[in-house]
Design a protein around this motif. Structure first.
Motif, PDB file in Angstrom:
ATOM      1  N   LEU A  46       0.838  -1.189   0.000  1.00 64.09           N
ATOM      2  CA  LEU A  46       0.000   0.000   0.000  1.00 64.09           C
ATOM      3  C   LEU A  46       0.875   1.241   0.000  1.00 64.09           C
ATOM      4  N   PRO A  47       0.381   2.329  -0.561  1.00 67.27           N
ATOM      5  CA  PRO A  47       1.169   3.556  -0.532  1.00 67.27           C
ATOM      6  C   PRO A  47       1.352   4.027   0.902  1.00 67.27           C
ATOM      7  N   LYS A  48       2.516   4.588   1.165  1.00 63.18           N
ATOM      8  CA  LYS A  48       2.819   5.074   2.506  1.00 63.18           C
ATOM      9  C   LYS A  48       1.962   6.286   2.823  1.00 63.18           C
ATOM     10  N   SER A  49       1.555   6.379   4.074  1.00 57.85           N
ATOM     11  CA  SER A  49       0.747   7.498   4.500  1.00 57.85           C
ATOM     12  C   SER A  49       1.649   8.691   4.802  1.00 57.85           C
ATOM     13  N   SER A  50       1.163   9.870   4.514  1.00 60.92           N
ATOM     14  CA  SER A  50       1.936  11.079   4.788  1.00 60.92           C
ATOM     15  C   SER A  50       1.409  11.782   6.040  1.00 60.92           C
ATOM     16  N   LEU A  51       0.656  11.070   6.860  1.00 58.18           N
ATOM     17  CA  LEU A  51       0.064  11.687   8.048  1.00 58.18           C
ATOM     18  C   LEU A  51       1.136  12.205   8.999  1.00 58.18           C
ATOM     19  N   LYS A  52       2.170  11.420   9.261  1.00 54.26           N
ATOM     20  CA  LYS A  52       3.228  11.847  10.190  1.00 54.26           C
ATOM     21  C   LYS A  52       3.920  13.110   9.676  1.00 54.26           C
ATOM     22  N   LEU A  53       4.206  13.122   8.389  1.00 51.15           N
ATOM     23  CA  LEU A  53       4.863  14.296   7.811  1.00 51.15           C
ATOM     24  C   LEU A  53       3.973  15.532   7.919  1.00 51.15           C
ATOM     25  N   ARG A  54       2.682  15.362   7.665  1.00 57.07           N
ATOM     26  CA  ARG A  54       1.771  16.504   7.756  1.00 57.07           C
ATOM     27  C   ARG A  54       1.623  17.005   9.183  1.00 57.07           C
ATOM     28  N   ILE A  55       1.632  16.091  10.155  1.00 53.47           N
ATOM     29  CA  ILE A  55       1.539  16.500  11.559  1.00 53.47           C
ATOM     30  C   ILE A  55       2.778  17.279  11.961  1.00 53.47           C
ATOM     31  N   VAL A  56       3.963  16.763  11.581  1.00 51.89           N
ATOM     32  CA  VAL A  56       5.210  17.452  11.924  1.00 51.89           C
ATOM     33  C   VAL A  56       5.257  18.824  11.262  1.00 51.89           C
ATOM     34  N   LEU A  57       4.856  18.901  10.003  1.00 52.26           N
ATOM     35  CA  LEU A  57       4.844  20.187   9.304  1.00 52.26           C
ATOM     36  C   LEU A  57       3.869  21.167   9.960  1.00 52.26           C
ATOM     37  N   SER A  58       2.704  20.677  10.357  1.00 59.50           N
ATOM     38  CA  SER A  58       1.718  21.539  11.019  1.00 59.50           C
ATOM     39  C   SER A  58       2.239  22.060  12.352  1.00 59.50           C
ATOM     40  N   ILE A  59       2.893  21.195  13.107  1.00 51.84           N
ATOM     41  CA  ILE A  59       3.447  21.620  14.398  1.00 51.84           C
ATOM     42  C   ILE A  59       4.539  22.659  14.182  1.00 51.84           C
ATOM     43  N   CYS A  60       5.396  22.451  13.180  1.00 47.83           N
ATOM     44  CA  CYS A  60       6.455  23.433  12.897  1.00 47.83           C
ATOM     45  C   CYS A  60       5.874  24.784  12.489  1.00 47.83           C
ATOM     46  N   LEU A  61       4.861  24.764  11.620  1.00 47.16           N
ATOM     47  CA  LEU A  61       4.240  26.022  11.210  1.00 47.16           C
ATOM     48  C   LEU A  61       3.556  26.721  12.380  1.00 47.16           C
ATOM     49  N   PHE A  62       2.918  25.949  13.250  1.00 47.99           N
ATOM     50  CA  PHE A  62       2.273  26.546  14.420  1.00 47.99           C
ATOM     51  C   PHE A  62       3.316  27.156  15.352  1.00 47.99           C
ATOM     52  N   LEU A  63       4.440  26.470  15.551  1.00 47.50           N
ATOM     53  CA  LEU A  63       5.496  27.012  16.417  1.00 47.50           C
ATOM     54  C   LEU A  63       6.091  28.284  15.819  1.00 47.50           C
ATOM     55  N   CYS A  64       6.213  28.342  14.493  1.00 48.48           N
ATOM     56  CA  CYS A  64       6.686  29.573  13.846  1.00 48.48           C
ATOM     57  C   CYS A  64       5.698  30.717  14.075  1.00 48.48           C
ATOM     58  N   TYR A  65       4.415  30.405  13.971  1.00 49.83           N
ATOM     59  CA  TYR A  65       3.401  31.425  14.214  1.00 49.83           C
ATOM     60  C   TYR A  65       3.458  31.929  15.662  1.00 49.83           C
ATOM     61  N   VAL A  66       3.596  31.019  16.613  1.00 49.23           N
ATOM     62  CA  VAL A  66       3.670  31.397  18.025  1.00 49.23           C
ATOM     63  C   VAL A  66       4.900  32.259  18.263  1.00 49.23           C
ATOM     64  N   ALA A  67       6.041  31.899  17.644  1.00 47.22           N
ATOM     65  CA  ALA A  67       7.259  32.702  17.799  1.00 47.22           C
ATOM     66  C   ALA A  67       7.070  34.095  17.204  1.00 47.22           C
ATOM     67  N   LEU A  68       6.434  34.193  16.036  1.00 50.77           N
ATOM     68  CA  LEU A  68       6.161  35.504  15.439  1.00 50.77           C
ATOM     69  C   LEU A  68       5.283  36.349  16.356  1.00 50.77           C
ATOM     70  N   ASP A  69       4.273  35.728  16.920  1.00 49.37           N
ATOM     71  CA  ASP A  69       3.341  36.458  17.782  1.00 49.37           C
ATOM     72  C   ASP A  69       4.006  36.859  19.095  1.00 49.37           C
ATOM     73  N   TYR A  70       4.804  35.961  19.662  1.00 47.22           N
ATOM     74  CA  TYR A  70       5.415  36.228  20.967  1.00 47.22           C
ATOM     75  C   TYR A  70       6.486  37.310  20.876  1.00 47.22           C
ATOM     76  N   LYS A  71       7.309  37.255  19.831  1.00 47.86           N
ATOM     77  CA  LYS A  71       8.418  38.210  19.703  1.00 47.86           C
ATOM     78  C   LYS A  71       8.028  39.455  18.918  1.00 47.86           C
ATOM     79  N   GLN A  72       6.808  39.506  18.398  1.00 47.87           N
ATOM     80  CA  GLN A  72       6.332  40.656  17.621  1.00 47.87           C
ATOM     81  C   GLN A  72       7.282  40.968  16.460  1.00 47.87           C
ATOM     82  N   THR A  73       7.717  39.920  15.761  1.00 46.80           N
ATOM     83  CA  THR A  73       8.636  40.113  14.640  1.00 46.80           C
ATOM     84  C   THR A  73       7.894  40.038  13.321  1.00 46.80           C
TER      85      THR A  73
END
Length: 103
Positions: A46-73
């Motif tokens: 069966l084709p490999k699922s990309s769920l893990k990759l999408r979760i990791v990418l979503s967490i990274c994007l969310f952490l970038c957003y939180v850093a932008l908001d926290y540091k007002q950059t």
């Protein structure tokens, strides 16, 4: 016995021979799975699922957003307010038709 009865009896016997069990263990119970592996074709990979990759990418994007908001950059003229505005933007049907016409 007329011809139609003989034909029916012949078809019945052919069907019984086709579907008879000869004492084999039916391959329906999971317990017999390994004994009857040769009856079934190999499972295609069966084709490999990309769920893990999408979760990791979503967490990274969310952490970038939180850093932008926290540091007002601002990065490339984008800050947390612009991101919030784009997320909350309601797409109108006219916008979709314009994009489809350009496509």
């Amino acid at each position: 016995m007329n011809e139609s009865e003989a034909r029916r009896r012949q078809l019945l016997n052919e069907t019984r021979n086709l579907y008879r069990d000869d004492g084999m263990i039916p391959a329906v119970h999971p317990r017999y799975r390994f004994a009857h592996n040769s009856l079934y074709p190999e499972d295609e990979e069966l084709p490999k699922s990309s769920l893990k990759l999408r979760i990791v990418l979503s967490i990274c994007l969310f952490l970038c957003y939180v850093a932008l908001d926290y540091k007002q950059t601002t990065i490339a003229h984008i800050d947390s307010a612009v991101i919030r505005q784009q997320i909350s933007y309601q797409l109108q049907p006219e916008d979709i038709s314009g994009v489809l016409q350009n496509f």
